[in-house]
Write an enzyme that holds these catalytic residues in place. Structure first.
Site, PDB file in Angstrom:
ATOM      1  CE  LYS A  53      -3.819  -2.407   2.195  1.00 47.93           C
ATOM      2  NZ  LYS A  53      -4.439  -2.851   3.446  1.00 47.93           N
ATOM      3  CD  GLN A  97      -3.364  -4.410   6.639  1.00 52.31           C
ATOM      4  OE1 GLN A  97      -3.264  -3.425   5.920  1.00 52.31           O
ATOM      5  NE2 GLN A  97      -3.968  -5.517   6.245  1.00 52.31           N
ATOM      6  CG  ASP A 120      -9.628  -0.063   5.035  1.00 49.19           C
ATOM      7  OD1 ASP A 120      -9.470  -0.331   3.831  1.00 49.19           O
ATOM      8  OD2 ASP A 120      -8.917  -0.544   5.936  1.00 49.19           O
TER       9      ASP A 120
END
Ligand code: NAD
Length: 288
Positions: A53, A97, A120
């Site tokens: 990422k 994460q 997200d």
């Protein structure tokens, strides 16, 4: 008949190119998009995802920073850092994460991310917005699947979509997005009786179970679109999806490979959400 391959790698490059152009336009106006990634512990898969990422951000003109915490980190300390990032005007997107260590309450940590930085799309507000069809930041993996269907002109309205897996990050939001586009949706789980009875009726079959070779050719309707979200590390170190690609590609109309399918699209959609977050922050600064 051999299925057409949906090339997620190529498509993701296209999407990333669009993001790069938008990021450059915004940077010219004084706002470089910025993403912060929070990672707790040393899960090897998570470390690879975070590295990928960060690399994708730098290739797209997005500033990124990684906030690492040890496995035994204190939850309040992590939430404290997220709150600092919420206030940081140079950071437009914050990603936690997953999975977090067992002693963490993942929902509490996710809810601590400011809604306007939740790139997200896992915050309750964004999930609620998705339910009502007005999402700001659609979750990246299902959104990447939607982009694939759109770019390959695969019809959704009136089609029967079957999703295998009901996780909060893939299966459930996937179902909501397809429903919003007019599909008739069935969701299967590990408790579903006679899985193949459902999968073999799907015009669009999306598999996100985390079980290598769960779906074989006999479970697929001829000509169906088969999207394999699964990423499984096999004992020999190779990556495999949840679909038996070799047999299913002889029966499906369209199919995604693993690797090179949904995975690269997930990252591309994260970049898009980060650019959108930065565009919105810039507009707020301008008083628009
Ligand atoms: P999860 O473990 O949270 O959920 C798995 C779901 O699959 C559950 O709802 C479970 O009921 C269902 N399931 C398990 N075995 C089944 C079976 N035999 N029959 C029917 N249903 C079954 O997983 P997740 O986070 O949704 O991820 C699923 C897979 O997708 C994993 O392989 C993960 O690595 C992968 N993934 C890929 C991406 C990507 O970018 N490509 C992103 C997220 C997840």
């Amino acid at each position: 008949m051999s299925a057409k391959i949906i090339d997620g790698k190529r498509l993701s490059q296209e999407v990333r190119g669009e993001c790069q152009a938008r990021a450059a336009r915004l940077a010219e106006k004084g706002t470089q998009p910025g993403l912060a990634v929070v990672i707790v512990g040393d899960n090897p898969a998570s470390i690879v995802y975070v590295r990928n990422k960060a690399k994708a951000c730098s290739e797209t003109g997005i500033y990124s920073e990684v906030h690492e915490f040890p496995e035994n980190a204190d939850q309040d300390e992590v939430i404290g850092r997220i709150q600092e990032l919420n206030r940081n005007p140079g950071i437009h997107g914050i990603l936690v994460q997953l999975p977090l260590p067992r002693h963490f309450d993942s929902s509490r940590v996710i809810e601590s991310v400011a809604v306007e930085k939740d790139v997200d799309g896992f915050h309750l507000y964004n999930i609620g917005a998705l339910v009502t069809g007005s999402s700001i930041f659609p979750p990246c993996t299902p959104n990447g699947v939607m982009k694939m269907l759109e770019k390959y002109d695969i019809p959704i309205e009136g089609q029967h979509a079957v999703i295998v897996g009901r996780s909060n990050i893939v299966g459930k939001p996937m179902a909501l997005m397809l429903l919003q586009k007019g599909a008739t949706v069935t969701i299967c789980t590990s408790r579903t009786r006679n899985l193949s009875e459902h999968t073999s009726r799907a015009d669009i079959l999306i598999v996100a179970a985390g079980r290598p070779c769960l779906v074989t050719a006999m479970m697929v309707k001829p000509g169906a679109t088969v999207i394999d979200v699964g990423i499984n590390r096999l004992p020999d170190g190779k990556l495999a999806g949840d679909v038996d690609f070799e047999s299913v590609k002889e029966k499906a109309g369209y199919i995604t490979p693993v690797p090179g399918g949904v995975g690269p699209m997930t990252i591309a959609m994260l970049l898009c959400n980060t650019v959108v977050a930065a565009e919105q922050a810039h507009a707020r600064l301008q008083g628009n």
